[in-house]
Design a protein around this motif. Structure first.
Motif, PDB file in Angstrom:
ATOM      1  N   TYR A  51      -2.594 -12.352  -1.058  1.00 51.73           N
ATOM      2  CA  TYR A  51      -2.455 -10.928  -0.825  1.00 51.73           C
ATOM      3  C   TYR A  51      -1.725 -10.700   0.491  1.00 51.73           C
ATOM      4  O   TYR A  51      -2.043 -11.345   1.502  1.00 51.73           O
ATOM      5  CB  TYR A  51      -3.839 -10.270  -0.731  1.00 51.73           C
ATOM      6  CG  TYR A  51      -4.561 -10.244  -2.057  1.00 51.73           C
ATOM      7  CD1 TYR A  51      -4.316  -9.230  -2.987  1.00 51.73           C
ATOM      8  CD2 TYR A  51      -5.473 -11.245  -2.385  1.00 51.73           C
ATOM      9  CE1 TYR A  51      -4.972  -9.222  -4.216  1.00 51.73           C
ATOM     10  CE2 TYR A  51      -6.132 -11.238  -3.607  1.00 51.73           C
ATOM     11  CZ  TYR A  51      -5.871 -10.220  -4.517  1.00 51.73           C
ATOM     12  OH  TYR A  51      -6.505 -10.215  -5.731  1.00 51.73           O
ATOM     13  N   ASP A  54      -0.602  -6.496   5.489  1.00 48.44           N
ATOM     14  CA  ASP A  54      -0.174  -5.468   6.454  1.00 48.44           C
ATOM     15  C   ASP A  54       1.212  -4.954   6.074  1.00 48.44           C
ATOM     16  O   ASP A  54       1.820  -5.439   5.107  1.00 48.44           O
ATOM     17  CB  ASP A  54      -0.244  -5.983   7.905  1.00 48.44           C
ATOM     18  CG  ASP A  54       0.589  -7.248   8.132  1.00 48.44           C
ATOM     19  OD1 ASP A  54       1.532  -7.508   7.342  1.00 48.44           O
ATOM     20  OD2 ASP A  54       0.299  -7.977   9.102  1.00 48.44           O
ATOM     21  N   ASP A  55       1.715  -3.967   6.822  1.00 50.37           N
ATOM     22  CA  ASP A  55       2.963  -3.304   6.409  1.00 50.37           C
ATOM     23  C   ASP A  55       4.111  -4.294   6.273  1.00 50.37           C
ATOM     24  O   ASP A  55       4.852  -4.275   5.293  1.00 50.37           O
ATOM     25  CB  ASP A  55       3.334  -2.201   7.415  1.00 50.37           C
ATOM     26  CG  ASP A  55       2.368  -1.025   7.314  1.00 50.37           C
ATOM     27  OD1 ASP A  55       1.639  -0.964   6.289  1.00 50.37           O
ATOM     28  OD2 ASP A  55       2.330  -0.196   8.251  1.00 50.37           O
ATOM     29  N   ASP A  75      -2.292  -0.739  -3.297  1.00 54.29           N
ATOM     30  CA  ASP A  75      -2.041   0.220  -2.211  1.00 54.29           C
ATOM     31  C   ASP A  75      -2.937  -0.105  -1.025  1.00 54.29           C
ATOM     32  O   ASP A  75      -2.538   0.047   0.117  1.00 54.29           O
ATOM     33  CB  ASP A  75      -2.355   1.659  -2.678  1.00 54.29           C
ATOM     34  CG  ASP A  75      -1.364   2.081  -3.749  1.00 54.29           C
ATOM     35  OD1 ASP A  75      -0.240   1.526  -3.756  1.00 54.29           O
ATOM     36  OD2 ASP A  75      -1.726   2.927  -4.594  1.00 54.29           O
ATOM     37  N   ASP A  76      -4.166  -0.521  -1.343  1.00 52.66           N
ATOM     38  CA  ASP A  76      -5.138  -0.782  -0.276  1.00 52.66           C
ATOM     39  C   ASP A  76      -5.651  -2.219  -0.423  1.00 52.66           C
ATOM     40  O   ASP A  76      -6.595  -2.478  -1.174  1.00 52.66           O
ATOM     41  CB  ASP A  76      -6.291   0.227  -0.418  1.00 52.66           C
ATOM     42  CG  ASP A  76      -7.347   0.045   0.663  1.00 52.66           C
ATOM     43  OD1 ASP A  76      -7.328  -1.005   1.357  1.00 52.66           O
ATOM     44  OD2 ASP A  76      -8.198   0.940   0.802  1.00 52.66           O
ATOM     45  N   PRO A  77      -5.010  -3.183   0.273  1.00 55.42           N
ATOM     46  CA  PRO A  77      -5.388  -4.594   0.089  1.00 55.42           C
ATOM     47  C   PRO A  77      -6.873  -4.867   0.357  1.00 55.42           C
ATOM     48  O   PRO A  77      -7.500  -5.622  -0.380  1.00 55.42           O
ATOM     49  CB  PRO A  77      -4.508  -5.352   1.098  1.00 55.42           C
ATOM     50  CG  PRO A  77      -3.410  -4.419   1.454  1.00 55.42           C
ATOM     51  CD  PRO A  77      -3.896  -3.028   1.224  1.00 55.42           C
ATOM     52  N   VAL A  78      -7.438  -4.227   1.379  1.00 50.60           N
ATOM     53  CA  VAL A  78      -8.846  -4.510   1.700  1.00 50.60           C
ATOM     54  C   VAL A  78      -9.746  -4.076   0.538  1.00 50.60           C
ATOM     55  O   VAL A  78     -10.627  -4.834   0.097  1.00 50.60           O
ATOM     56  CB  VAL A  78      -9.281  -3.817   3.017  1.00 50.60           C
ATOM     57  CG1 VAL A  78     -10.795  -3.877   3.185  1.00 50.60           C
ATOM     58  CG2 VAL A  78      -8.596  -4.483   4.201  1.00 50.60           C
ATOM     59  N   ALA A  79      -9.494  -2.887   0.017  1.00 49.86           N
ATOM     60  CA  ALA A  79     -10.317  -2.403  -1.104  1.00 49.86           C
ATOM     61  C   ALA A  79     -10.155  -3.330  -2.309  1.00 49.86           C
ATOM     62  O   ALA A  79     -11.135  -3.641  -3.009  1.00 49.86           O
ATOM     63  CB  ALA A  79      -9.911  -0.970  -1.464  1.00 49.86           C
ATOM     64  N   GLU A  80      -8.933  -3.775  -2.533  1.00 52.61           N
ATOM     65  CA  GLU A  80      -8.669  -4.647  -3.689  1.00 52.61           C
ATOM     66  C   GLU A  80      -9.363  -6.007  -3.513  1.00 52.61           C
ATOM     67  O   GLU A  80     -10.009  -6.503  -4.434  1.00 52.61           O
ATOM     68  CB  GLU A  80      -7.153  -4.840  -3.836  1.00 52.61           C
ATOM     69  CG  GLU A  80      -6.734  -5.789  -4.948  1.00 52.61           C
ATOM     70  CD  GLU A  80      -7.066  -5.280  -6.352  1.00 52.61           C
ATOM     71  OE1 GLU A  80      -7.464  -4.110  -6.489  1.00 52.61           O
ATOM     72  OE2 GLU A  80      -6.947  -6.076  -7.307  1.00 52.61           O
ATOM     73  N   SER A 106      -4.171  -8.550  11.965  1.00 56.61           N
ATOM     74  CA  SER A 106      -4.215  -8.144  10.544  1.00 56.61           C
ATOM     75  C   SER A 106      -5.257  -8.965   9.794  1.00 56.61           C
ATOM     76  O   SER A 106      -6.004  -8.445   8.956  1.00 56.61           O
ATOM     77  CB  SER A 106      -2.860  -8.369   9.864  1.00 56.61           C
ATOM     78  OG  SER A 106      -1.849  -7.696  10.545  1.00 56.61           O
ATOM     79  N   VAL A 110      -9.198  -7.712   8.066  1.00 52.99           N
ATOM     80  CA  VAL A 110      -9.718  -7.902   6.696  1.00 52.99           C
ATOM     81  C   VAL A 110     -11.100  -8.553   6.767  1.00 52.99           C
ATOM     82  O   VAL A 110     -12.050  -8.128   6.101  1.00 52.99           O
ATOM     83  CB  VAL A 110      -8.758  -8.761   5.837  1.00 52.99           C
ATOM     84  CG1 VAL A 110      -9.331  -8.965   4.434  1.00 52.99           C
ATOM     85  CG2 VAL A 110      -7.372  -8.122   5.771  1.00 52.99           C
TER      86      VAL A 110
END
Ligand SMILES: Cc1cc2nc3c(=O)[nH]c(=O)nc-3n(C[C@H](O)[C@H](O)[C@H](O)COP(=O)(O)O)c2cc1C
Ligand code: SF4
Ligand code: SF4
Length: 379
Positions: A51, A54-55, A75-80, A106, A110
């Motif tokens: 994954y 960060d930007d 869209d939201d790596p942490v949520a995913e 970064s 996480v």
């Protein structure tokens, strides 16, 4: 007989018993919870991802997708990552997340958000140009200061850290392994490319980290070769189809039960790594043992004490009719020997139990090797 996985492998990662020393290695856009659940019966650990977190690395992922590669692009790596890890909670697998990030912060963010229930794997492996330009993947094998800083940033979050590397990229893989160990990493996941077990042995001899050997592990023979040269686990990406995994799992389990030490090293004079000091004779003849002890800064006398103290009050203390008067000096079980076997019979010890005690002794010897203040081990 049904064997408990802990008794079979005695392997724990991130506080969990590893069911089998087989790891599902990450493939961006492919390895997620669904993929892992379909393979969980024949694996012990999964590295989901990679994954981009960060930007800068998400932008790199987008350009890779444009170039036709598969990538996860939530869209939201942490949520995913949290959702994927949650879906694997009951799977019995040790879960790691393979991440590409452009700064140590970064990665730490996480880990801070998700916590220590999963392992955090730094992708220092990817060689795609946009990732390297974003300062991650293989770039970290050239900028090792940044890699160490990333390890330390993750360790500050109190989590278990794995580093995925490709062998032969850093200037010196042994020095890299030692530096990662000293920075606090827990696991080194090595894509061995074409270097094979020689490279693996060098790394095993340089650090006490949990080692995962990777690249073209397609059969039990290849896996066994890795386990006998220092791997604690093997990982598969391209060949992680259910049939290959099932056959590997079956063979490794049989081998573990038959021998008692699933990743027992070869003897030192047959090209074994230094864990094999547990099988070495008394240091009385000219053989590969003496130069190895020299490099390790261990005198013959100290080696004698280490071995004899290491077996004190264990069944290996006995064996007065063996070559050197104690099973502490006896050979690996794969070397047939009537004298040793008679001593084992007297002690009521099976060959697999003998190897379990040899493993204990090896662990004590390695503690001395890596706790010593000497910097270098051996080839
Ligand atoms: C399609 C594909 C995507 C991959 N993505 C990643 C990744 O995101 N992170 C990573 O560390 N390794 C990645 N790898 C490398 C694999 O994890 C593994 O190291 C490599 O394929 C060699 O192992 P194998 O022979 O078992 O496939 C990827 C490999 C492939 C084939
Ligand atoms: S001490 Fe024995 S087992 Fe060890 S390297 Fe020498 S001959 Fe081989
Ligand atoms: S008694 Fe047998 S197993 Fe023990 S050191 Fe001698 S040859 Fe090796």
């Amino acid at each position: 007989m049904i064997m408990d996985p802990y008794d079979r492998y005695e392997l724990m990662v991130n506080g969990m018993v590893v069911q089998t020393p087989i790891v599902l290695a990450s493939m961006a856009g492919v390895v997620d919870a669904e993929y892992a659940l379909a393979r969980s019966e024949n694996a012990g650990m999964v590295c989901i991802g990679g994954y981009s977190i960060d930007d800068a690395t998400m932008a790199a992922s987008r350009s890779l997708v444009e170039a036709g590669r598969e990538e996860f692009l939530p869209d939201d790596p942490v949520a995913e990552i949290r959702a994927q890890a949650q879906a694997l909670m009951e799977s019995g697998l040790v879960v790691a997340v393979n991440m590409r990030g452009s700064t140590p912060a970064s990665f730490a963010a996480v880990a801070g958000a998700i916590g220590p229930s999963i392992v955090y794997e730094i992708d220092a492996h990817c060689r795609q140009e946009p990732m390297i330009a974003a300062g991650c993947g293989e770039a970290l094998l050239h900028d090792t200061a940044a890699l160490m800083e990333t390890v330390r940033a993750l360790k500050k979050e109190g989590v278990t850290v794995s580093v995925k590397i490709r062998a032969g990229v850093a200037e010196d893989d042994r020095a890299l392994a030692r530096a990662l160990w000293q920075a606090g990493a827990d696991i080194l996941h090595i894509d061995l490319m074409d270097f094979g077990h020689t490279k693996l042995r060098q790394i095993r001899n340089a650090c006490p980290l949990v080692l995962i050997a990777n690249n073209s592990i397609t059969s039990f023979l290849v896996a066994k070769d890795m386990l006998a040269h220092g791997a604690d686990m093997v990982s598969l990406a391209r060949h992680a189809d259910p049939a290959t995994l099932a056959s590997l799992n079956r063979s490794i389990a049989e081998y573990a039960d038959e021998t008692g030490w699933y990743n027992a090293p070869k003897q030192l004079c047959r090209g074994g790594d230094i864990r094999s000091l547990t099988f070495c004779c008394m240091p009385v003849k000219k053989c590969p043992l003496l130069p190895v002890l020299d490099t390790l800064g261990i005198s013959r006398n100290e080696f004698m004490s280490l071995k004899l103290d290491g077996v004190k009050n264990t069944p290996l203390q006995g064996g007065e009719n063996t070559c050197f008067g104690s099973l502490a000096w006896c050979c690996k079980s794969s070397t047939p020997c009537m004298f040793r076997n008679m001593a084992l019979k007297e002690a009521g010890l099976s060959l697999p139990d003998y190897m379990r005690y040899k493993r204990r002794l090896s662990e004590k010897l390695m503690k001395r090797v890596f706790d010593g203040d000497l910097f270098y081990a051996t080839e």
